[in-house]
Design a protein around this motif. Sequence first.
Motif, PDB file in Angstrom:
ATOM      1  N   ARG A 146      26.141  43.650  -0.597  1.00  0.00           N
ATOM      2  CA  ARG A 146      25.520  44.908  -0.183  1.00  0.00           C
ATOM      3  C   ARG A 146      26.560  46.002  -0.005  1.00  0.00           C
ATOM      4  O   ARG A 146      26.356  47.157  -0.427  1.00  0.00           O
ATOM      5  CB  ARG A 146      24.774  44.678   1.127  1.00  0.00           C
ATOM      6  CG  ARG A 146      24.005  45.865   1.679  1.00  0.00           C
ATOM      7  CD  ARG A 146      22.726  46.128   0.932  1.00  0.00           C
ATOM      8  NE  ARG A 146      22.882  47.112  -0.133  1.00  0.00           N
ATOM      9  CZ  ARG A 146      21.941  47.404  -1.018  1.00  0.00           C
ATOM     10  NH1 ARG A 146      20.779  46.803  -0.988  1.00  0.00           N
ATOM     11  NH2 ARG A 146      22.155  48.316  -1.936  1.00  0.00           N
ATOM     12  N   GLU A 147      27.683  45.669   0.583  1.00  0.00           N
ATOM     13  CA  GLU A 147      28.756  46.647   0.807  1.00  0.00           C
ATOM     14  C   GLU A 147      29.317  47.138  -0.531  1.00  0.00           C
ATOM     15  O   GLU A 147      29.596  48.329  -0.697  1.00  0.00           O
ATOM     16  CB  GLU A 147      29.856  45.991   1.650  1.00  0.00           C
ATOM     17  CG  GLU A 147      30.879  46.952   2.205  1.00  0.00           C
ATOM     18  CD  GLU A 147      31.917  46.257   3.073  1.00  0.00           C
ATOM     19  OE1 GLU A 147      32.924  46.909   3.414  1.00  0.00           O
ATOM     20  OE2 GLU A 147      31.734  45.059   3.382  1.00  0.00           O
TER      21      GLU A 147
ATOM     22  N   ASP B  16      26.895  49.593  -2.217  1.00  0.00           N
ATOM     23  CA  ASP B  16      26.888  50.915  -1.602  1.00  0.00           C
ATOM     24  C   ASP B  16      28.047  51.780  -2.107  1.00  0.00           C
ATOM     25  O   ASP B  16      27.977  53.013  -2.033  1.00  0.00           O
ATOM     26  CB  ASP B  16      26.958  50.789  -0.082  1.00  0.00           C
ATOM     27  CG  ASP B  16      25.664  50.245   0.512  1.00  0.00           C
ATOM     28  OD1 ASP B  16      24.629  50.287  -0.185  1.00  0.00           O
ATOM     29  OD2 ASP B  16      25.693  49.772   1.663  1.00  0.00           O
TER      30      ASP B  16
ATOM     31  N   VAL C 228      35.888  44.788   0.457  1.00  0.00           N
ATOM     32  CA  VAL C 228      34.467  44.647   0.779  1.00  0.00           C
ATOM     33  C   VAL C 228      34.174  43.174   1.055  1.00  0.00           C
ATOM     34  O   VAL C 228      34.762  42.277   0.449  1.00  0.00           O
ATOM     35  CB  VAL C 228      33.550  45.172  -0.352  1.00  0.00           C
ATOM     36  CG1 VAL C 228      33.718  46.665  -0.526  1.00  0.00           C
ATOM     37  CG2 VAL C 228      33.795  44.435  -1.657  1.00  0.00           C
TER      38      VAL C 228
ATOM     39  N   SER D 175      30.822  41.894   1.349  1.00  0.00           N
ATOM     40  CA  SER D 175      29.485  41.449   0.973  1.00  0.00           C
ATOM     41  C   SER D 175      29.014  42.183  -0.280  1.00  0.00           C
ATOM     42  O   SER D 175      29.517  43.266  -0.629  1.00  0.00           O
ATOM     43  CB  SER D 175      28.490  41.707   2.107  1.00  0.00           C
ATOM     44  OG  SER D 175      28.286  43.101   2.285  1.00  0.00           O
TER      45      SER D 175
END
Length: 785
Positions: free
Chosen positions: A424-425, A428, A420, A422
């Motif tokens: 945010r990633e 999720d 990943v 970020s």
Amino acid sequence: MIKTNSWARRIVKALIATTVLLSLVAIVAWLWLRQSLPLLEGELQTGQLEHPVRIERDAQGVAFITAETRNESAFALGFLHAQERFFQMDLLRRNSAGELSELVGEAALEHDQEVRRHQFRERAKRNIAAMPQDQQQILKHYANGVNYGLSQLGAAPWEYALLRQEPRPWDTADSLLTIFSMYMTLQSTTGNFELRDNALAELLPDDLYAFFVPKGGIWDAPLIGDAREAVALPATNIAALVEDGEPMAYQKMESEDMIFGSNNWVVGGALTEHGGAIVADDMHLAITVPNIWFRAGWKVPGTDFEMRGATLPGGPIIVAGSNGKVAWGFTNTTADWGDLIPLELSEDGNQYRTPEGWREFDIVEEEIAISGKPAASVEIRKTIWGPVVAEDHKGNPLAYRWVAHDLRGANMNILKLETVSSTREAMDLAPELGIPHQNFVIGDSQGNIGWTVAGPIPRRVGLDGSRSVSWADGAAHWDGYLSAAEQPQVYNPPSHRIWTANSRTMDGEYLRVMGDGGYALGARQQQIRDDLFARETFTEQDLLDIQLDDRAVFLSRWQEQLATLLDGVDGYDAVREQVIDWGGRASADSVGYRIVRNFRLRFIDLSTAPVLTYMRRYDPEFKFGRVNRQVEYPAWEMLANEPAHLLNPEFESWEALKLAALDRVLEDMAEGGLDLEQQTWGVQNAAKIQHPLGRAVSAVNWFTAMPADHLPGDSHMPRFQSSTNGASERMVVAPGHEELGIFHMATGQSAHPLSPFFGNGHLDWVQGNPSPMKEQAVTYTLTLQ
């Protein structure tokens, strides 16, 4: 004269013979131990790899793996884990499989019988069969590496010789069993919090329940929401709980924050010189020899990601660490991830009611092998919702609906964090992670930060999880799991700060979906929050300083009350002097801190005894345990305001109760045989970090136990510490700046007492010295061909 000389010569000869014998025993033991030493250098022809794999280790034993494929790096990590930690891995898998008796004998039988109800080995096999092929292959190569590493030892790990056993090969299912072992550490296998809280709510008068079992108060420091308001004094007289002539029940309480939990926090790039987020994480667990974690890293083949952090021997993953672009850490949520279901039984007790009608229990008999004894068996009663795990205070059988039982509960999706890019990633991915539910705190190299729950959150229908209710008519049930969009989360808050520490993190709807699984008192979390807001810029050292903060903020008001109590009371002059000069910290050399801290606990014992006495009338084994973690609020109200109707009737006044609590503290301290000024907090909080076998075979402690250092820190402060529990690791890292990172780990990398890595780094953990996270100069290189 001649006779005297003869006796002297005999004594000398005996001493020489004894010395020679002891020397021979030491040499034999040394040679025996050397046989199982791990390999550090050279080349091995494995016959199992398509490409060479290089394993480099620095002087502390921190390993870095370079491989052409992810399967081959998994093989190498399995090799390392087996060489350094196989016995530890074996205990983890047997712990959750209920197979410890086969290794250590009848002493573990009761544990195995309890655990077998969950059938974790069968669940592990089921979950692996449902995994994507690439994850199955990684697990397979990891298991092959484990078994190859075990085969390359000159002898089986030394623990097996003591137990007169042979190690059993590793299987792919065993890796998921290590995850289930963490479930057992971090969540209850029987829903204990709900069981005890329900009993208190149903049996105590409503006003006494609300007072003695509050849901929070002024110490709360959630990310979303505010501190709870104080609970009103009850009207019921506490003496009404105790019958005439009934003996009062007293139970010595340890700190209600002595739980397996953790601290972590993250600051955003707006507050750092390099512009990247900095993540701090210290996971509080039982600390044994060896440590639960093994430090390692690897290049992720075909990418520019490099993993570094804490691996859990038994699996091919980094649990907490950095991939160079994103860093993350965990603390236990202490929220509610299981529901107890009171069953409605038929007259003969052989059937239970379901939404589809009456149904017979599924009965399974499992055999438990016992070392040196005939096998035993255990009967498991299963329902459509889960196994029967307990009875409530009315004698009703309780089935357990638990996330750990589901396919979503345990998997290898944490592997996806390796690539990943970020925050945010990473957030999720959180609902997909099959691990015990964690506060997932994340930061990336661009300075973004976030929090969410790692793990699947059940969608409850017809219940909120706070009370055990029947599911027989179908009105109450779970309807799958929440999506990523529904998960509680915080992303880039305006303060650029996020903090968690096993206390309540949420309010409102987010709190409803998480529920209450016995949140810790918020004092530790609040002190972390306040430390973070005391600065406007941060370096890695600044975050380590917060991890080492042992200021007794929480106990300050207790210290003031105790000092006032002793003002003018005859016979306590020396005690009052120590209390006044306590230093305001959980310092190892403070006598006053020890007195204040233990006075609070003994005061709670004495003041809540009528409630315990009342509850034991219905359940003789009743204990407050986790259900009483917010007991600070009623305890403080009684200490500070002395409500007459809440006084334990065995005492004539609140002053008498307080002095009795103090006297019990002083009596316990006197048992140490030291003068008062020598009875420091460090004497009580001396490290007792031992190998698991050291509890049964004391001689094992001679060559494996860590020094009995007097340790600073305690519960209710960031530097959480007891003799046996504490920060199993301390990590501070900014992704992309790992060379600035800090990593402490108790004990050392190797479980072998003759290894150069045994205990290497432990002193930094004890003293709080900033030791590097990133591996240092290569000292040993091993190539797997």
